[in-house]
Write a protein that holds these residues in place. Sequence first.
Motif, PDB file in Angstrom:
ATOM      1  N   LEU A 108       0.013  12.563 -14.202  1.00 22.46           N
ATOM      2  CA  LEU A 108      -1.065  11.598 -13.999  1.00 22.46           C
ATOM      3  C   LEU A 108      -1.443  11.654 -12.529  1.00 22.46           C
ATOM      4  N   HIS A 109      -2.698  12.019 -12.273  1.00 21.73           N
ATOM      5  CA  HIS A 109      -3.168  12.151 -10.893  1.00 21.73           C
ATOM      6  C   HIS A 109      -4.613  11.666 -10.833  1.00 21.73           C
ATOM      7  N   GLY A 116      -3.404   1.147  -2.584  1.00 22.56           N
ATOM      8  CA  GLY A 116      -3.069  -0.263  -2.491  1.00 22.56           C
ATOM      9  C   GLY A 116      -2.692  -0.906  -3.806  1.00 22.56           C
ATOM     10  N   GLY A 117      -3.428  -0.653  -4.846  1.00 27.37           N
ATOM     11  CA  GLY A 117      -3.137  -1.275  -6.124  1.00 27.37           C
ATOM     12  C   GLY A 117      -2.388  -0.339  -7.049  1.00 27.37           C
ATOM     13  N   LYS A 147       7.193   7.724  -5.350  1.00 29.13           N
ATOM     14  CA  LYS A 147       6.114   7.008  -4.656  1.00 29.13           C
ATOM     15  C   LYS A 147       4.938   6.746  -5.596  1.00 29.13           C
ATOM     16  N   ALA A 148       4.741   7.642  -6.551  1.00 25.81           N
ATOM     17  CA  ALA A 148       3.610   7.518  -7.471  1.00 25.81           C
ATOM     18  C   ALA A 148       3.923   6.623  -8.662  1.00 25.81           C
ATOM     19  N   TRP A 149       5.147   6.677  -9.168  1.00 22.95           N
ATOM     20  CA  TRP A 149       5.517   5.897 -10.358  1.00 22.95           C
ATOM     21  C   TRP A 149       6.773   5.110 -10.041  1.00 22.95           C
ATOM     22  N   TYR A 155       1.930   2.772 -11.769  1.00 19.13           N
ATOM     23  CA  TYR A 155       1.386   4.017 -11.211  1.00 19.13           C
ATOM     24  C   TYR A 155       0.524   3.659 -10.011  1.00 19.13           C
ATOM     25  N   TYR A 156       0.821   4.296  -8.882  1.00 17.25           N
ATOM     26  CA  TYR A 156       0.080   4.074  -7.649  1.00 17.25           C
ATOM     27  C   TYR A 156      -0.823   5.272  -7.354  1.00 17.25           C
ATOM     28  N   ALA A 157      -2.129   5.070  -7.573  1.00 15.89           N
ATOM     29  CA  ALA A 157      -3.109   6.107  -7.248  1.00 15.89           C
ATOM     30  C   ALA A 157      -3.335   6.089  -5.742  1.00 15.89           C
ATOM     31  N   PRO A 158      -3.738   7.162  -5.144  1.00 12.94           N
ATOM     32  CA  PRO A 158      -4.074   8.475  -5.703  1.00 12.94           C
ATOM     33  C   PRO A 158      -2.891   9.439  -5.729  1.00 12.94           C
ATOM     34  N   GLN A 159      -1.683   8.934  -5.761  1.00 10.66           N
ATOM     35  CA  GLN A 159      -0.494   9.787  -5.814  1.00 10.66           C
ATOM     36  C   GLN A 159      -0.474  10.586  -7.125  1.00 10.66           C
ATOM     37  N   ARG A 160       0.254  11.686  -7.125  1.00 13.18           N
ATOM     38  CA  ARG A 160       0.425  12.514  -8.326  1.00 13.18           C
ATOM     39  C   ARG A 160       1.777  12.190  -8.953  1.00 13.18           C
ATOM     40  N   ALA A 161       1.741  11.610 -10.155  1.00 11.34           N
ATOM     41  CA  ALA A 161       2.972  11.290 -10.876  1.00 11.34           C
ATOM     42  C   ALA A 161       3.268  12.393 -11.877  1.00 11.34           C
ATOM     43  N   GLN A 162       4.514  12.850 -11.878  1.00 14.05           N
ATOM     44  CA  GLN A 162       4.937  13.810 -12.888  1.00 14.05           C
ATOM     45  C   GLN A 162       6.284  13.349 -13.419  1.00 14.05           C
ATOM     46  N   LEU A 163       6.328  13.197 -14.737  1.00 18.79           N
ATOM     47  CA  LEU A 163       7.552  12.805 -15.412  1.00 18.79           C
ATOM     48  C   LEU A 163       7.871  13.815 -16.493  1.00 18.79           C
TER      49      LEU A 163
END
Length: 195
Positions: A108-109, A116-117, A147-149, A155-163
């Motif tokens: 999820l990116h 912030g949100g 940092k992203a998840w 989920y904190y955008a605009p970070q790239r979450a990979q699980l």
Amino acid sequence: MSRFRKTIPVLVTSLALLGGVGWYWASHQDKPVNVSSQTKLAGVNETTEDHVQSIQELMKLGIVKTYPGDPELKKKSFRAEALLASPPKELQLKEKTGFRYVTVPLVLHDTTETVGGYSIYKPNLFVLNDGKGNEYKVVDYVNHNPKAWRNSHQYYAPQRAQLDLVYQVPVKSKTFVLLADSDAFPKTHAIKIEL
């Protein structure tokens, strides 16, 4: 007329007291009475059967119909990468006779959101369905970007979450559907997994 004038206030007071007692009695019942469930409708079958959705029906539930590693979704904010050959070693999962592990990497990116949100994102609750009425929950997962998840749901955008989600499924089952739905991305994804 004076007798009539005295009767009206007594009558109004009596009706008000009666209404108050009726309201108090009705609101303090231990078990509410459901009148609608006592009504029988003509021509309506009262027995309900659980409908098992086939793989095709499950795929129709997704607005985005895809599969792991789908090149068309490479630039989209949510996608499933190609399946991993084995679960991540750091999980140290034990093999179980008659079962195998399926590892689905989800990315999820969302680069459109500002810092912030966060959005609610719970991929650890996504289940695999085999189209025969069986659902398989995540047995474990690896979060590649804390940092992203965070906190198993943020989920904190605009970070790239990979699980990497790991499921344990029967060896005999070959096809599954993972329905991914979240506030973090706009459309429900039906991900067909063929082993």
